[in-house]
Design a protein around this motif. Structure first.
Motif, PDB file in Angstrom:
ATOM      1  N   LEU A 141     -18.085 -31.959  20.308  1.00  0.00           N
ATOM      2  CA  LEU A 141     -18.519 -30.965  21.269  1.00  0.00           C
ATOM      3  C   LEU A 141     -18.001 -29.576  20.889  1.00  0.00           C
ATOM      4  O   LEU A 141     -18.734 -28.586  20.976  1.00  0.00           O
ATOM      5  N   ASN A 142     -16.754 -29.496  20.460  1.00  0.00           N
ATOM      6  CA  ASN A 142     -16.192 -28.201  20.056  1.00  0.00           C
ATOM      7  C   ASN A 142     -16.930 -27.644  18.838  1.00  0.00           C
ATOM      8  O   ASN A 142     -17.199 -26.436  18.753  1.00  0.00           O
ATOM      9  N   PHE A 143     -17.234 -28.544  17.885  1.00  0.00           N
ATOM     10  CA  PHE A 143     -17.968 -28.120  16.697  1.00  0.00           C
ATOM     11  C   PHE A 143     -19.360 -27.622  17.078  1.00  0.00           C
ATOM     12  O   PHE A 143     -19.825 -26.588  16.578  1.00  0.00           O
ATOM     13  N   PHE A 144     -20.015 -28.346  17.965  1.00  0.00           N
ATOM     14  CA  PHE A 144     -21.339 -27.940  18.436  1.00  0.00           C
ATOM     15  C   PHE A 144     -21.286 -26.581  19.130  1.00  0.00           C
ATOM     16  O   PHE A 144     -22.100 -25.698  18.857  1.00  0.00           O
ATOM     17  N   ARG A 145     -20.337 -26.430  20.032  1.00  0.00           N
ATOM     18  CA  ARG A 145     -20.245 -25.194  20.798  1.00  0.00           C
ATOM     19  C   ARG A 145     -20.016 -23.987  19.895  1.00  0.00           C
ATOM     20  O   ARG A 145     -20.610 -22.934  20.089  1.00  0.00           O
ATOM     21  N   GLN A 146     -19.136 -24.158  18.898  1.00  0.00           N
ATOM     22  CA  GLN A 146     -18.842 -23.040  18.014  1.00  0.00           C
ATOM     23  C   GLN A 146     -20.079 -22.626  17.228  1.00  0.00           C
ATOM     24  O   GLN A 146     -20.415 -21.434  17.140  1.00  0.00           O
ATOM     25  N   ARG A 147     -20.756 -23.612  16.656  1.00  0.00           N
ATOM     26  CA  ARG A 147     -21.980 -23.313  15.892  1.00  0.00           C
ATOM     27  C   ARG A 147     -23.056 -22.748  16.807  1.00  0.00           C
ATOM     28  O   ARG A 147     -23.748 -21.792  16.453  1.00  0.00           O
ATOM     29  N   TYR A 148     -23.185 -23.357  17.973  1.00  0.00           N
ATOM     30  CA  TYR A 148     -24.234 -22.926  18.890  1.00  0.00           C
ATOM     31  C   TYR A 148     -23.983 -21.507  19.393  1.00  0.00           C
ATOM     32  O   TYR A 148     -24.892 -20.683  19.448  1.00  0.00           O
ATOM     33  N   LEU A 149     -22.739 -21.227  19.757  1.00  0.00           N
ATOM     34  CA  LEU A 149     -22.415 -19.899  20.283  1.00  0.00           C
ATOM     35  C   LEU A 149     -22.606 -18.812  19.230  1.00  0.00           C
ATOM     36  O   LEU A 149     -23.010 -17.688  19.555  1.00  0.00           O
ATOM     37  N   ASP A 150     -22.313 -19.151  17.968  1.00  0.00           N
ATOM     38  CA  ASP A 150     -22.548 -18.182  16.893  1.00  0.00           C
ATOM     39  C   ASP A 150     -24.026 -17.823  16.803  1.00  0.00           C
ATOM     40  O   ASP A 150     -24.382 -16.640  16.651  1.00  0.00           O
ATOM     41  N   LYS A 151     -24.882 -18.827  16.885  1.00  0.00           N
ATOM     42  CA  LYS A 151     -26.329 -18.581  16.824  1.00  0.00           C
ATOM     43  C   LYS A 151     -26.830 -17.932  18.108  1.00  0.00           C
ATOM     44  O   LYS A 151     -27.720 -17.076  18.082  1.00  0.00           O
ATOM     45  N   GLU A 152     -26.246 -18.326  19.224  1.00  0.00           N
ATOM     46  CA  GLU A 152     -26.681 -17.750  20.501  1.00  0.00           C
ATOM     47  C   GLU A 152     -26.361 -16.259  20.569  1.00  0.00           C
ATOM     48  O   GLU A 152     -27.111 -15.484  21.180  1.00  0.00           O
ATOM     49  N   GLN A 153     -25.269 -15.870  19.961  1.00  0.00           N
ATOM     50  CA  GLN A 153     -24.918 -14.452  19.946  1.00  0.00           C
ATOM     51  C   GLN A 153     -25.978 -13.646  19.197  1.00  0.00           C
ATOM     52  O   GLN A 153     -26.332 -12.531  19.610  1.00  0.00           O
ATOM     53  N   ILE A 154     -26.487 -14.202  18.104  1.00  0.00           N
ATOM     54  CA  ILE A 154     -27.570 -13.543  17.381  1.00  0.00           C
ATOM     55  C   ILE A 154     -28.843 -13.559  18.204  1.00  0.00           C
ATOM     56  O   ILE A 154     -29.551 -12.540  18.304  1.00  0.00           O
ATOM     57  N   TYR A 155     -29.123 -14.706  18.814  1.00  0.00           N
ATOM     58  CA  TYR A 155     -30.341 -14.822  19.624  1.00  0.00           C
ATOM     59  C   TYR A 155     -30.358 -13.821  20.774  1.00  0.00           C
ATOM     60  O   TYR A 155     -31.410 -13.252  21.102  1.00  0.00           O
ATOM     61  N   SER A 156     -29.206 -13.583  21.375  1.00  0.00           N
ATOM     62  CA  SER A 156     -29.154 -12.704  22.545  1.00  0.00           C
ATOM     63  C   SER A 156     -29.508 -11.256  22.221  1.00  0.00           C
ATOM     64  O   SER A 156     -29.774 -10.470  23.134  1.00  0.00           O
ATOM     65  N   THR A 157     -29.563 -10.938  20.934  1.00  0.00           N
ATOM     66  CA  THR A 157     -29.937  -9.562  20.573  1.00  0.00           C
ATOM     67  C   THR A 157     -31.412  -9.291  20.819  1.00  0.00           C
ATOM     68  O   THR A 157     -31.863  -8.147  20.622  1.00  0.00           O
ATOM     69  N   TRP A 158     -32.171 -10.308  21.269  1.00  0.00           N
ATOM     70  CA  TRP A 158     -33.563 -10.054  21.618  1.00  0.00           C
ATOM     71  C   TRP A 158     -33.659  -9.003  22.726  1.00  0.00           C
ATOM     72  O   TRP A 158     -34.675  -8.291  22.833  1.00  0.00           O
ATOM     73  N   GLN A 159     -32.604  -8.925  23.524  1.00  0.00           N
ATOM     74  CA  GLN A 159     -32.591  -7.930  24.600  1.00  0.00           C
ATOM     75  C   GLN A 159     -32.747  -6.511  24.059  1.00  0.00           C
ATOM     76  O   GLN A 159     -33.342  -5.641  24.713  1.00  0.00           O
ATOM     77  N   LEU A 160     -32.232  -6.276  22.850  1.00  0.00           N
ATOM     78  CA  LEU A 160     -32.330  -4.942  22.256  1.00  0.00           C
ATOM     79  C   LEU A 160     -33.777  -4.555  21.965  1.00  0.00           C
ATOM     80  O   LEU A 160     -34.114  -3.363  21.954  1.00  0.00           O
ATOM     81  N   LEU A 161     -34.619  -5.554  21.729  1.00  0.00           N
ATOM     82  CA  LEU A 161     -36.024  -5.271  21.398  1.00  0.00           C
ATOM     83  C   LEU A 161     -36.769  -4.651  22.568  1.00  0.00           C
ATOM     84  O   LEU A 161     -37.789  -3.965  22.374  1.00  0.00           O
ATOM     85  N   ARG A 162     -36.290  -4.876  23.787  1.00  0.00           N
ATOM     86  CA  ARG A 162     -36.943  -4.281  24.947  1.00  0.00           C
ATOM     87  C   ARG A 162     -36.109  -3.162  25.569  1.00  0.00           C
ATOM     88  O   ARG A 162     -36.484  -2.611  26.613  1.00  0.00           O
ATOM     89  N   SER A 163     -34.973  -2.861  24.941  1.00  0.00           N
ATOM     90  CA  SER A 163     -34.101  -1.819  25.503  1.00  0.00           C
ATOM     91  C   SER A 163     -33.769  -0.764  24.448  1.00  0.00           C
ATOM     92  O   SER A 163     -34.601   0.099  24.145  1.00  0.00           O
ATOM     93  N   ASN A 164     -32.601  -0.837  23.836  1.00  0.00           N
ATOM     94  CA  ASN A 164     -32.143   0.209  22.926  1.00  0.00           C
ATOM     95  C   ASN A 164     -33.097   0.489  21.778  1.00  0.00           C
ATOM     96  O   ASN A 164     -33.437   1.650  21.486  1.00  0.00           O
ATOM     97  N   VAL A 165     -33.523  -0.586  21.076  1.00  0.00           N
ATOM     98  CA  VAL A 165     -34.422  -0.407  19.932  1.00  0.00           C
ATOM     99  C   VAL A 165     -35.755   0.164  20.383  1.00  0.00           C
ATOM    100  O   VAL A 165     -36.333   1.050  19.727  1.00  0.00           O
ATOM    101  N   PHE A 166     -36.246  -0.306  21.498  1.00  0.00           N
ATOM    102  CA  PHE A 166     -37.527   0.176  22.037  1.00  0.00           C
ATOM    103  C   PHE A 166     -37.444   1.655  22.421  1.00  0.00           C
ATOM    104  O   PHE A 166     -38.292   2.467  22.025  1.00  0.00           O
ATOM    105  N   PHE A 167     -36.427   2.010  23.183  1.00  0.00           N
ATOM    106  CA  PHE A 167     -36.299   3.404  23.628  1.00  0.00           C
ATOM    107  C   PHE A 167     -36.095   4.340  22.455  1.00  0.00           C
ATOM    108  O   PHE A 167     -36.577   5.486  22.447  1.00  0.00           O
ATOM    109  N   SER A 168     -35.373   3.865  21.439  1.00  0.00           N
ATOM    110  CA  SER A 168     -35.166   4.684  20.250  1.00  0.00           C
ATOM    111  C   SER A 168     -36.481   4.964  19.543  1.00  0.00           C
ATOM    112  O   SER A 168     -36.686   6.062  18.984  1.00  0.00           O
TER     113      SER A 168
END
Length: 286
Positions: free
Chosen positions: A147-174
């Motif tokens: 579970l710890n191994f899964f969480r670490q790998r998953y959270l690393d990828k989730e952090q990248i995935y969460s940058t989708w928010q930038l596509l509708r905010s900072n990157v878009f406004f820029s």
């Protein structure tokens, strides 16, 4: 004058000479020795039977609690797998009573002796239990590590995935506030954001306003990947469009990795559930 010594037992009618007395003492010693050995053997056999019975009683009385721990583990693992499939992860709990302490507290030789002498048909189930005990005895640590191994790998990828928010905010406004950007690119990007914010399959809504994300899968399939593909005509003339393409591809790739990690973990725990089901059936056979 020669005299012959005679010895008698109890009375003079039972008189022995020295040789006869020697033979009598020897035979008596043997009889007493055999009697003592027989008594010792009888006591040893009784002690061994009692030890075997005690080991069996403790074993049998411990099995219901162990079987309940196995069933609770199956239920908890199934709930966790269901949460993985829905994306709403729960915190799984493995009962502390799921352990092989029962093996450490009994003499396996005594226990097997009792089973062999009283119910030989259960020997295969008992031997399978010993094999299973290695599995569930170390499962708590194994599960925690997985579970710890899964969480670490998953959270690393989730952090990248969460940058989708930038596509509708900072990157878009820029992009849309840059006076040097192509108007067609701005219109394309604005339409993408508007369509995204109106998708009720992707977001939960309060009134007309999108709030929390409902489906990561549909977000990627219906919006992120099409954005990465459809923005290609603008990449040659716009560095910002190129950055949008790179970010959208990173988000899409991270989602695929998250999905792969989750699918692998589900497969592993489904296999464990099947194994625990077999363990429970075997315990009930005992």
């Amino acid at each position: 004058m020669n005299t012959t010594n005679t010895y008698y037992v109890f009375c003079k009618n039972w008189d022995f000479n020295l040789d006869q007395w020697t033979i009598f003492i020897g035979i008596s010693t043997i009889i007493i020795g055999l009697g003592g050995f027989s008594i010792a053997f009888i006591l040893y056999s009784k002690q061994r039977r009692d030890a075997a019975q005690d080991a069996f009683d403790f074993f049998i009385n411990s099995l219901p609690n162990l079987n309940q721990a196995v069933k609770d583990t199956i239920e908890n693992l199934q709930d966790f797998v269901d949460s993985l499939q829905s994306g709403d992860f729960k915190n799984p709990v493995i009962p502390t009573s799921l352990n092989n302490n029962i093996i450490d507290k009994i003499n396996l030789v005594d226990l097997k002796r009792h089973i062999v002498e009283n119910d030989a048909a259960k020997i295969p189930a008992f031997e399978q239990f010993l094999i299973d005990s290695d599995f569930f005895g170390t499962y708590q640590n194994y599960f925690t590590n997985e579970l710890n191994f899964f969480r670490q790998r998953y959270l690393d990828k989730e952090q990248i995935y969460s940058t989708w928010q930038l596509l509708r905010s900072n990157v878009f406004f820029s992009s849309i506030t840059d006076e040097h950007e192509d108007e067609h690119y701005k219109d394309f990007y604005s339409n993408w954001v508007n369509e995204l914010h109106q998708d009720r399959e992707v977001f939960n809504f309060v009134g007309d306003q999108p709030t929390s994300l409902k489906s990561r899968k549909l977000l990627v399939e219906n919006h992120i990947r099409p954005l990465a593909q459809n923005i290609f005509p603008f990449i040659k003339k716009s560095e910002k469009a190129n950055n949008v393409n790179l970010l959208a591809n990173q988000v899409s790739s991270a989602y695929l990795d998250m999905d792969s990690i989750t699918s692998t973990l589900i497969e592993v725990f489904n296999k464990d559930i099947r194994k625990f089901t077999d363990v429970s059936s075997n315990i009930e056979n005992l």
